[in-house]
Design a protein around this motif. Sequence first.
Motif, mmCIF file in Angstrom:
data_model
loop_
_atom_site.group_PDB
_atom_site.id
_atom_site.type_symbol
_atom_site.label_atom_id
_atom_site.label_comp_id
_atom_site.label_asym_id
_atom_site.label_seq_id
_atom_site.Cartn_x
_atom_site.Cartn_y
_atom_site.Cartn_z
ATOM 1 N N GLY A 11 0.725 -1.260 0.000
ATOM 2 C CA GLY A 11 0.000 0.000 0.000
ATOM 3 C C GLY A 11 0.755 1.311 0.000
ATOM 4 N N PRO A 12 1.994 1.406 0.529
ATOM 5 C CA PRO A 12 2.683 2.702 0.536
ATOM 6 C C PRO A 12 3.070 3.171 -0.866
ATOM 7 N N VAL A 13 3.282 4.488 -0.987
ATOM 8 C CA VAL A 13 3.695 5.068 -2.261
ATOM 9 C C VAL A 13 5.187 5.352 -2.258
ATOM 10 N N VAL A 14 5.722 5.523 -3.458
ATOM 11 C CA VAL A 14 7.044 6.111 -3.653
ATOM 12 C C VAL A 14 6.808 7.606 -3.822
ATOM 13 N N THR A 15 7.563 8.433 -3.126
ATOM 14 C CA THR A 15 7.349 9.872 -3.250
ATOM 15 C C THR A 15 7.967 10.393 -4.542
ATOM 16 N N ASP A 46 2.571 13.998 -1.717
ATOM 17 C CA ASP A 46 3.989 13.816 -2.017
ATOM 18 C C ASP A 46 4.258 12.623 -2.928
ATOM 19 N N ALA A 47 3.214 11.878 -3.287
ATOM 20 C CA ALA A 47 3.392 10.669 -4.094
ATOM 21 C C ALA A 47 3.878 11.002 -5.498
ATOM 22 N N VAL A 48 4.616 10.071 -6.081
ATOM 23 C CA VAL A 48 5.066 10.243 -7.455
ATOM 24 C C VAL A 48 3.860 10.305 -8.386
ATOM 25 N N ASP A 49 3.961 11.125 -9.408
ATOM 26 C CA ASP A 49 2.912 11.259 -10.422
ATOM 27 C C ASP A 49 3.556 10.985 -11.772
#
Length: 218
Positions: A11-15, A46-49
């Motif tokens: 579940g966590p994101v890469v920033t 802050d997540a990567v887009d």
Amino acid sequence: VLVCSPNNPTGPVVTQAEFDAFVARVPDDLLIILDEAYAEFVTDPDAVDGTRVLATERPNVVVCRTFSKAFGLAGLRVGYALGHPRVLDAARSTAIPLSVTGQSEVAAIASLELEDELRARVAVIGGRRDRLAAQLREVGWRIPQAQGNFVWLPAGDASMTIAAAFEAAGLIVRPFAGDGIRISVGEEESVDKVLRIAESVVHDLPAGHPGRRASVER
């Protein structure tokens, strides 16, 4: 190199900062695939887009997304990639002919025309996910950041036993033996059942277990 954000199944994101720093260290001739299957559910600013990454004109980055999650078209197997034409042309040359049906194409295009409905549906699921994660922490679970349409129970060696308890209660979860359990966010009425089972089993985890918060007492 495959980068999955949000991570499936945890579940966590890469920033964005983490991804930018990583890309800057990777040679231009090494392909980076950013898997954003659950991008529509992300609320972390802050997540990567992936679209922002492509705007920097990195020819070795390909962003992959899908209609299977937020759009609800899992059975139709429709996805898409964004990247440099040279890379995508090479990928297209190896694709299986007619791998996407005409009905799937029609459904995907129709879904793109219903953005307001999509955003409303995602907001409901995201809110339910956040409440579920918060309540699981309250009853004693150490839950990682949840940014997909699921939460992760780090049950470790107890994963299969705990999954059986959920199944006995009529709930379908996805256990990963020795690691944990992914629980997809379903209807509102299922949340209480998930919490009831999760609370009943967290106390069986030994003290110091990575999935159990230190403050939990019997």
